[in-house]
Scaffold this motif. Structure first.
Motif, PDB file in Angstrom:
ATOM      1  N   ARG A  18      49.178  -0.570   6.597  1.00 26.70           N
ATOM      2  CA  ARG A  18      48.897  -0.023   5.421  1.00 26.70           C
ATOM      3  C   ARG A  18      48.742   1.558   5.688  1.00 26.70           C
ATOM      4  N   ARG A  19      47.028   1.765   5.815  1.00 28.39           N
ATOM      5  CA  ARG A  19      47.107   3.138   6.499  1.00 28.39           C
ATOM      6  C   ARG A  19      48.098   4.083   7.571  1.00 28.39           C
ATOM      7  N   ASP A  20      48.426   3.297   8.006  1.00 29.73           N
ATOM      8  CA  ASP A  20      49.783   4.412   8.778  1.00 29.73           C
ATOM      9  C   ASP A  20      50.737   4.838   7.924  1.00 29.73           C
ATOM     10  N   VAL A  21      51.373   3.626   7.393  1.00 29.48           N
ATOM     11  CA  VAL A  21      52.242   4.538   5.881  1.00 29.48           C
ATOM     12  C   VAL A  21      51.674   5.329   5.135  1.00 29.48           C
ATOM     13  N   GLU A  22      50.375   5.524   5.025  1.00 36.19           N
ATOM     14  CA  GLU A  22      49.810   5.539   3.989  1.00 36.19           C
ATOM     15  C   GLU A  22      49.445   7.239   4.257  1.00 36.19           C
ATOM     16  N   LEU A  23      49.333   7.234   5.900  1.00 31.97           N
ATOM     17  CA  LEU A  23      48.693   8.790   6.423  1.00 31.97           C
ATOM     18  C   LEU A  23      50.749   8.926   7.121  1.00 31.97           C
ATOM     19  N   GLU A  53      67.662  12.100  -0.936  1.00 33.77           N
ATOM     20  CA  GLU A  53      68.675  10.822  -0.599  1.00 33.77           C
ATOM     21  C   GLU A  53      68.445  11.382   0.835  1.00 33.77           C
ATOM     22  N   ARG A  54      69.013  12.959   1.234  1.00 33.35           N
ATOM     23  CA  ARG A  54      68.474  13.255   2.655  1.00 33.35           C
ATOM     24  C   ARG A  54      66.885  12.338   4.027  1.00 33.35           C
ATOM     25  N   LEU A  55      66.186  12.887   2.962  1.00 30.44           N
ATOM     26  CA  LEU A  55      65.392  12.345   3.075  1.00 30.44           C
ATOM     27  C   LEU A  55      65.110  10.713   3.578  1.00 30.44           C
ATOM     28  N   SER A  56      65.962  10.536   2.213  1.00 28.85           N
ATOM     29  CA  SER A  56      65.400   8.254   2.662  1.00 28.85           C
ATOM     30  C   SER A  56      65.770   8.153   3.285  1.00 28.85           C
ATOM     31  N   GLU A  57      66.911   8.805   4.428  1.00 26.50           N
ATOM     32  CA  GLU A  57      68.059   8.523   5.402  1.00 26.50           C
ATOM     33  C   GLU A  57      66.641   8.013   6.709  1.00 26.50           C
ATOM     34  N   ASP A  58      65.773   8.649   6.942  1.00 28.60           N
ATOM     35  CA  ASP A  58      64.088   8.320   7.359  1.00 28.60           C
ATOM     36  C   ASP A  58      64.810   6.653   7.006  1.00 28.60           C
ATOM     37  N   GLU A  59      64.301   6.081   8.098  1.00 28.47           N
ATOM     38  CA  GLU A  59      64.782   4.221   8.266  1.00 28.47           C
ATOM     39  C   GLU A  59      63.019   3.892   7.109  1.00 28.47           C
ATOM     40  N   ARG A  60      62.348   4.742   7.937  1.00 28.79           N
ATOM     41  CA  ARG A  60      60.682   3.722   6.799  1.00 28.79           C
ATOM     42  C   ARG A  60      60.849   4.059   5.507  1.00 28.79           C
ATOM     43  N   ILE A  61      61.776   5.398   5.235  1.00 24.66           N
ATOM     44  CA  ILE A  61      61.615   5.728   3.739  1.00 24.66           C
ATOM     45  C   ILE A  61      61.928   4.709   2.518  1.00 24.66           C
ATOM     46  N   LEU A  62      62.062   4.714   1.715  1.00 25.30           N
ATOM     47  CA  LEU A  62      63.315   4.197   1.074  1.00 25.30           C
ATOM     48  C   LEU A  62      63.196   3.987  -0.268  1.00 25.30           C
ATOM     49  N   VAL A 100      54.008  -2.743  -4.843  1.00 16.30           N
ATOM     50  CA  VAL A 100      54.776  -3.275  -5.807  1.00 16.30           C
ATOM     51  C   VAL A 100      55.784  -4.535  -4.928  1.00 16.30           C
ATOM     52  N   THR A 101      55.961  -5.477  -5.840  1.00 15.03           N
ATOM     53  CA  THR A 101      56.992  -6.530  -5.195  1.00 15.03           C
ATOM     54  C   THR A 101      57.550  -6.286  -5.971  1.00 15.03           C
ATOM     55  N   ASP A 102      59.181  -6.150  -5.518  1.00 18.21           N
ATOM     56  CA  ASP A 102      60.802  -6.352  -5.948  1.00 18.21           C
ATOM     57  C   ASP A 102      61.675  -6.914  -4.984  1.00 18.21           C
ATOM     58  N   GLN A 103      62.002  -7.903  -5.814  1.00 17.31           N
ATOM     59  CA  GLN A 103      63.095  -9.214  -5.700  1.00 17.31           C
ATOM     60  C   GLN A 103      62.016  -9.654  -3.982  1.00 17.31           C
ATOM     61  N   GLY A 104      60.773 -10.429  -4.307  1.00 21.09           N
ATOM     62  CA  GLY A 104      60.258 -10.663  -2.598  1.00 21.09           C
ATOM     63  C   GLY A 104      60.263 -10.044  -1.797  1.00 21.09           C
ATOM     64  N   ARG A 105      60.230  -8.174  -2.275  1.00 20.63           N
ATOM     65  CA  ARG A 105      59.849  -7.419  -1.283  1.00 20.63           C
ATOM     66  C   ARG A 105      59.030  -6.303  -1.065  1.00 20.63           C
ATOM     67  N   ARG A 106      58.230  -6.210  -0.916  1.00 19.52           N
ATOM     68  CA  ARG A 106      56.696  -6.059  -0.873  1.00 19.52           C
ATOM     69  C   ARG A 106      57.488  -4.101  -0.440  1.00 19.52           C
ATOM     70  N   ILE A 107      56.846  -3.437  -1.020  1.00 20.37           N
ATOM     71  CA  ILE A 107      57.218  -1.672  -1.098  1.00 20.37           C
ATOM     72  C   ILE A 107      55.351  -1.141  -1.639  1.00 20.37           C
ATOM     73  N   HIS A 108      55.769  -0.357  -0.336  1.00 21.47           N
ATOM     74  CA  HIS A 108      54.411   0.961  -0.726  1.00 21.47           C
ATOM     75  C   HIS A 108      54.585   2.034  -1.042  1.00 21.47           C
ATOM     76  N   HIS A 127      57.745   3.602   0.730  1.00 20.73           N
ATOM     77  CA  HIS A 127      58.125   2.989   2.755  1.00 20.73           C
ATOM     78  C   HIS A 127      58.592   1.238   1.812  1.00 20.73           C
ATOM     79  N   ASP A 128      59.197   1.052   2.771  1.00 24.09           N
ATOM     80  CA  ASP A 128      59.864  -0.440   3.002  1.00 24.09           C
ATOM     81  C   ASP A 128      58.608  -1.335   4.059  1.00 24.09           C
TER      82      ASP A 128
END
Ligand code: F6P
Length: 717
Positions: A18-23, A53-62, A100-108, A127-128
């Motif tokens: 989590r700290r990693d994602v926040e950073l 949209e371009r930014l969200s191509e990063d695999e971590r950014i949802l 937040v949880t969306d359809q069983g998936r946790r999202i930061h 972030h997923d």
């Protein structure tokens, strides 16, 4: 433990993630903040959505989106989760984060306030968290794996340590048990000084002592074990031996002093014991140079060259020797106790001398004793009165008397004019020992018949005047390994040397006899048997010789000088009958033979004949067996020697039955080497186990028990 550590590990990993994602979110926000701000105030027609949209191509950014101040979501990327809306989020002036949880998936969700001129709102960065869940799962798995690995490693290490410890324990216990079996030293507790080790050590020690008390036969008795027994069971005890014959005789020969080891079973048995135990041996100084070798207290340390004990010599006048030794002891008691049909002679004067000499030795015991409770080992029929005399002078002494010759039945003993005095004298002993149970019973019978004593047959003891004497059988033996065997040449070389020295035919079968010239030994009977053999089996003529090594003894006495003369005459007759110019069937060597020469003769022989008419034990039989480390040679042994009870693999003969003795010699000469080996092997085993250290140990153990009992009784009183 694994179950406790796994969630802890995954919680930690989740926190890191989590700290990693926040950073990461902050970094992304900082790097796009200006572009986003510029986009927000750009002229109408500019759309931030493609940039997001371009930014969200990063695999971590949802996804990315923008919440207006009014709470409207704008520029949201295509995959925007339904569960996330501007209204559902906390939008402050500072950065905030939510999951937040969306359809069983946790999202930061990272919410960053942003202002661009008049336009304010919040940038949403999603972030997923699936990767974090994956990490947590991995963390759980690896935590479990490492915990299991560490546990297994520790387990293996512990197992290895336990096995090593166990192995060293087993080794120590084995050593202790082996030591215990052989009567050896229980040196250390297993595993050092641990309480368990000490406990086990103590138990084994108790067991060892108990076993030793109970039987002693399985213990490999040696000087070391005997010495140890003294230290443990009789700590600080002083040992004194009294015998007529001394272990070392100094003679003057051609002006020089020569040392002689006497031909005496008593000496060969006791000398190694004294070497092991130390102490003082009091004996008659009979050598012509004995006085020249003692100090001013008549003492000389022995063995010469390597002294371990003290020899104290007592001087006797010719009159004393005539009365006490030649007279009462050897013309009275010796034939009385041996059934060899030589009439005992009892003279009043001899008896008087005997008593006086016993008194002199009692005084010597007192002089030599440093304590008031020594252990005094009184030897043989020369000192029947000594035990009572020692008891009168040193009441706390432990007197162990050993009678080296047979004790006759009460009827025979009754002819002795001083039978009561002799029995009374012996009953001054704490322990009275004979070679066989049979002789013990004869003594008990005599005590019963002639004394006002109480006989306890179950415990084999006699109580007289409130003093109890234990009567026990201790079969005497020889040292093992015998020192006379040390440095002996191989059997073939001994044979060649003996053939050469005594002028025997080179290929002859050799029978030997080794003893003092004593009428109890059956020397004449043996030569008669040889005569019979050569007469009935002429095939042995020229191929068989009988070598008799005989030491002159007590030659002053008529019966002994007559025997010597008779033996020489008989040998000549037989030689004349069966011999020729170059063949002498009976060869006599009449002189003293030192123990090493005796062993060489034994090793040269095909058979050894011990034909005693009556003998307490007879150690020659045991020495012959001990000399044959090649396990060859046959022993022809009289059934009237105590040794026949133990050496039953010998060819047992009745020396009075000439024909059967001749047959036994013939059988011995024809015996296969395999059978010789089998018989000799068993006999050697017997002598090794029942050696002289065991003989001494059994007496000393009995003495130790009696001393302990006396102490307890004294304490109770
Ligand atoms: O058998 C009794 C014994 O004392 C033996 O120990 C020994 O062989 C023999 O007599 C010794 O006799 P002496 O000392 O008289 O020569």
């Amino acid at each position: 433990m694994v179950i406790a550590l796994a969630p802890l590990g995954s919680a930690m990993v989740e926190g890191w993630s989590r700290r990693d994602v926040e950073l990461r979110s902050r970094l992304v926000f900082r790097s796009i903040r200006d572009q986003v701000a510029a986009g927000l105030v750009a002229p109408p027609g500019f759309d931030l959505a493609p940039f997001f949209e371009r930014l969200s191509e990063d695999e971590r950014i949802l996804g990315l989106g923008f919440c207006t101040e009014a709470g409207t979501l704008r520029y949201a990327t295509k995959q925007w989760p339904k569960a996330i809306s501007c209204a559902s989020l906390k939008r402050d002036r500072t950065d905030s984060f939510a999951t937040v949880t969306d359809q069983g998936r946790r999202i930061h969700v990272s919410v960053f306030p942003i202002a661009a001129g008049p336009v304010t709102g919040h940038l949403l960065l999603l972030h997923d968290l699936a990767f974090a869940d994956e990490r947590a799962r991995d963390a759980r798995f690896y935590t479990m794996l490492s915990v299991i690995g560490v546990a297994a490693g520790l387990g293996l290490l512990a197992l290895a340590m336990v096995l090593a410890l166990q192995r060293s324990w087993v080794r120590s216990v084995r050593t202790m048990v082996a030591d215990m079996r052989t009567g050896g030293v229980l040196d250390a507790a297993p595993s050092g000084d641990s309480p368990l080790g000490r406990e086990l050590h103590g138990l084994l020690e108790e067991l060892r002592v108990e076993r030793t008390y109970a039987e002693g036969i399985h213990v490999e008795w040696s000087p070391k074990t005997l010495h140890r027994l003294l230290m443990e069971e009789l700590p600080g005890a002083e040992v004194l031996v009294v015998s007529n014959r001394e272990p070392y005789i100094h003679n003057r020969v051609d002006g020089a002093i020569a040392l002689q080891r006497p031909a005496s079973g008593l000496v060969s048995a006791l000398e190694p014991v004294m070497r092991a135990c130390g102490g003082t041996w009091i004996a008659h100084g009979s050598g012509s140079a004995d006085r020249d070798t003692v100090d001013r207290n008549d003492r000389v340390p022995v063995p010469p060259g390597d002294p371990t004990y003290m020899l104290r010599r007592v001087w006797l006048s010719d009159e004393e020797q005539d009365g006490y030794y030649y007279g009462l002891a050897n013309e009275g008691l010796w034939p009385l106790c041996h059934i060899s049909f030589v009439r005992p002679i009892f003279r009043e004067e001899d008896w008087r001398r005997y008593k006086a000499v016993n008194e002199r030795f009692a005084d010597a015991v007192v002089q030599e004793a440093d304590r008031d409770d020594p252990i005094v080992l009184v030897q043989d029929y020369h000192f029947a009165l000594l035990p009572r005399m020692i008891r009168a002078r040193l009441p706390r002494a432990t007197v162990i008397t050993f009678w080296h010759i047979p004790w006759p039945n009460a009827e025979t003993f009754s002819i002795c004019p001083w039978r009561e005095e002799i029995i009374d004298g012996l009953l001054g002993s704490t322990i009275l020992g004979f070679h066989t149970r049979f002789h013990c019973n004869n003594f008990l019978e005599a005590a019963d018949r002639f004394m006002e004593s109480r006989i306890d047959r179950e415990h084999a003891s006699v109580t007289l005047g409130g003093h109890e004497t234990m009567v026990r059988a201790y079969p005497i033996s020889i040292e093992w390994p015998p020192s006379a065997l040390e440095g002996q040449a191989p059997v073939a070389d001994c044979r060649a040397a003996v053939i050469d020295r005594f002028g025997l035919p080179p290929d002859a079968h050799i029978a030997v006899g080794v003893e003092r010239f004593d009428y109890t030994k059956g020397l004449l009977d043996r030569i008669h048997a040889v005569d019979d053999l050569l007469g009935t089996h002429p095939e042995w003529r020229g191929r068989f010789v009988y070598l008799q090594a005989a030491s002159p003894t007590r030659s002053k006495l008529g019966a002994y000088s007559a025997l010597q003369a008779e033996t020489v005459r008989l040998a000549e007759q037989v030689n004349a009958r069966h011999g020729s110019d170059d063949y002498t069937p009976v060869v006599l060597s009449i002189r003293h033979h030192e123990p090493t020469e005796v062993f060489e003769i034994f090793r040269a022989a095909d058979l050894c004949i011990v034909s005693s008419l009556h003998d307490g034990m007879n150690l020659v039989a045991k020495e012959f067996v001990a000399a044959r480390d090649d396990e060859q040679g046959v022993l022809v042994l009289s059934s009237f020697a105590g040794a026949s009870r133990e050496l039953s693999e010998a060819l047992i003969v009745n020396p009075y039955d000439t024909r059967s003795m001749a047959s036994a010699i013939d059988a011995a000469l024809r015996m296969s080497t395999a059978e010789q080996r089998e018989r000799m092997h068993l006999m050697r085993d017997m002598v090794r186990q029942r050696n002289v250290y065991r003989w001494a140990a059994q007496m000393l153990l009995d003495a130790a028990r009696l001393r302990k009992r006396a102490r307890i009784l004294a304490g109770a009183a």
